[in-house]
Write a protein that holds these residues in place. Structure first.
Motif, mmCIF file in Angstrom:
data_model
loop_
_atom_site.group_PDB
_atom_site.id
_atom_site.type_symbol
_atom_site.label_atom_id
_atom_site.label_comp_id
_atom_site.label_asym_id
_atom_site.label_seq_id
_atom_site.Cartn_x
_atom_site.Cartn_y
_atom_site.Cartn_z
ATOM 1 N N ARG A 1 34.693 -29.936 53.324
ATOM 2 C CA ARG A 1 34.064 -29.869 52.005
ATOM 3 C C ARG A 1 33.447 -28.491 51.769
ATOM 4 N N THR B 1 34.516 -36.268 39.061
ATOM 5 C CA THR B 1 34.979 -36.350 40.444
ATOM 6 C C THR B 1 36.238 -35.517 40.663
ATOM 7 N N HIS C 1 38.355 -30.486 42.210
ATOM 8 C CA HIS C 1 39.640 -30.352 42.890
ATOM 9 C C HIS C 1 40.684 -29.678 42.002
ATOM 10 N N ALA D 1 34.587 -43.853 40.843
ATOM 11 C CA ALA D 1 34.707 -43.095 42.091
ATOM 12 C C ALA D 1 35.941 -43.511 42.873
ATOM 13 N N GLU D 2 36.180 -44.812 42.973
ATOM 14 C CA GLU D 2 37.336 -45.286 43.741
ATOM 15 C C GLU D 2 38.638 -44.937 43.048
ATOM 16 N N ARG E 1 39.150 -41.197 43.689
ATOM 17 C CA ARG E 1 39.508 -40.935 45.082
ATOM 18 C C ARG E 1 40.945 -41.341 45.374
ATOM 19 N N SER E 2 41.375 -42.441 44.782
ATOM 20 C CA SER E 2 42.759 -42.877 44.981
ATOM 21 C C SER E 2 43.739 -41.890 44.373
ATOM 22 N N ALA F 1 43.972 -39.017 46.760
ATOM 23 C CA ALA F 1 44.723 -39.393 47.954
ATOM 24 C C ALA F 1 46.215 -39.466 47.668
#
Length: 332
Positions: A31, A77, A81, A294-295, A298-299, A302
């Motif tokens: 990070r 989020t 990135h 958030a999930e 994040r998915s 990923a």
């Protein structure tokens, strides 16, 4: 002078390979290092290519504070990135949804989040999902599984538990004639909330609970219409399938001459912060917007990094927030 990854690597004190991994959202970067590279890109004015950097969030109800909150949290989020979030407001399962996705697929969209869009509709045309699969564009869902099975990750509020929380609260206050103002038939979250409501009443010895359910649109007007019908049946409390429907139920009750919560208690669903400032402040079942967003984000990250992500539906517990729109029943 055009800034490239060589200059970014020198500024951040890392290798060009590390810069490349950050730009392409690959694994193997801490990070702290990722943040250093991102800061170097910002300082030097490095511009990422738009191609493959867009994430589309498809949703119908962007004017609803809950959905706006989820969109904002997903964006915050993904932004670190290098991903740019584009909100696509369109009617769930309509032609516009497919038009949006077709256009974005041509422009190299990286991923898609279906936020209570066609994934909430029973029998929705799967053409949009087939398009994304054919282009190898990953997608995830929020509050609704995809037609045809669990080939993608889905994150949903536990609607059965949500109904149980609302009914239990009203039952403990002493209400026995509890009605539900729910969304239309064929909407997956609405159907599950109805099932949870009927089961919750059945566990408490209320027979023929289906008679206490009125299906309407997820609007203030829909809630108002449902409330009028439920009050005519003698309801002393109303569980609404959204906060907007709950506000409509309050308006409908007042126009019938009833006081809230003196004569009629009302429970909403979604849990927008603004419901603390309506009159009366609304008791509601709050969806966990922070965890859902958030999930989902994040998915997406990923999947873009080609990591394995569990598919199927993951349920999140809602929370009952008690305010001033509910009270023990009084004799009419």
């Amino acid at each position: 002078m055009k800034v490239g990854i060589t200059e970014v690597a020198g500024r951040a004190g890392v290798s060009e390979a590390t810069v490349s991994r950050v730009i392409n959202r690959r694994q193997g970067v801490s990070r702290r290092t990722r943040e250093a590279v991102e800061q170097a890109m910002a300082d030097l004015g490095y511009e990422r290519q738009t191609q493959g950097q867009l994430v589309a969030v498809v949703t119908e109800l962007v004017s609803n504070p809950f959905f706006a909150d989820v969109c904002e949290r997903i964006e915050s989020t993904l932004a670190p990135h290098g991903l740019k979030t584009v909100v696509c407001p369109c009617f769930a399962g309509g032609v516009q949804e497919l038009d949006y996705l077709t256009s974005l697929a041509e422009r190299g969209v990286a991923a898609v989040v279906f936020l209570s869009a066609s994934n909430t509709i029973e029998g929705a045309d799967p053409q949009a999902y087939e398009l994304l699969r054919s282009r190898r564009i990953p997608f995830v869902g929020v509050n609704g599984q995809f037609e045809g099975g669990g080939e993608a990750p889905v994150f949903s509020t536990d609607d059965l538990l949500a109904a149980e929380l609302a009914v239990d609260h009203l039952f403990r206050l002493g209400h026995r004639r509890i009605g539900m103002a729910s969304g239309p038939v064929g909407n997956r979250p609405a159907d599950r909330r109805v099932r949870g409501f009927v089961d919750a009443l059945g566990r408490r010895g209320i027979e023929e609970a289906e008679q206490w359910v009125v299906r309407q649109s997820y609007t203030v007007e829909g809630g108002q219409s449902a409330a009028v019908a439920l009050l005519a049946r003698g309801a002393t409390a109303i569980v609404a399938a959204s906060d907007y429907m709950a506000l409509g139920a309050i308006r409908g009750a007042r126009r019938q001459g009833w006081e809230v919560p003196g004569d009629v208690s009302v429970v909403g669903y979604d849990g927008s912060m603004i419901m603390d400032f309506v009159d009366p402040p609304l008791t509601t079942v709050r969806q966990p917007a922070d965890r859902l967003a958030a999930e989902a984000a994040r998915s997406v990250l990923a999947l873009l990094a080609h990591r394995d992500v569990p598919v199927g539906e993951l349920l999140f517990d809602p929370e009952l927030v008690i305010r001033a729109s509910t009270a023990p029943p009084r004799a009419r």
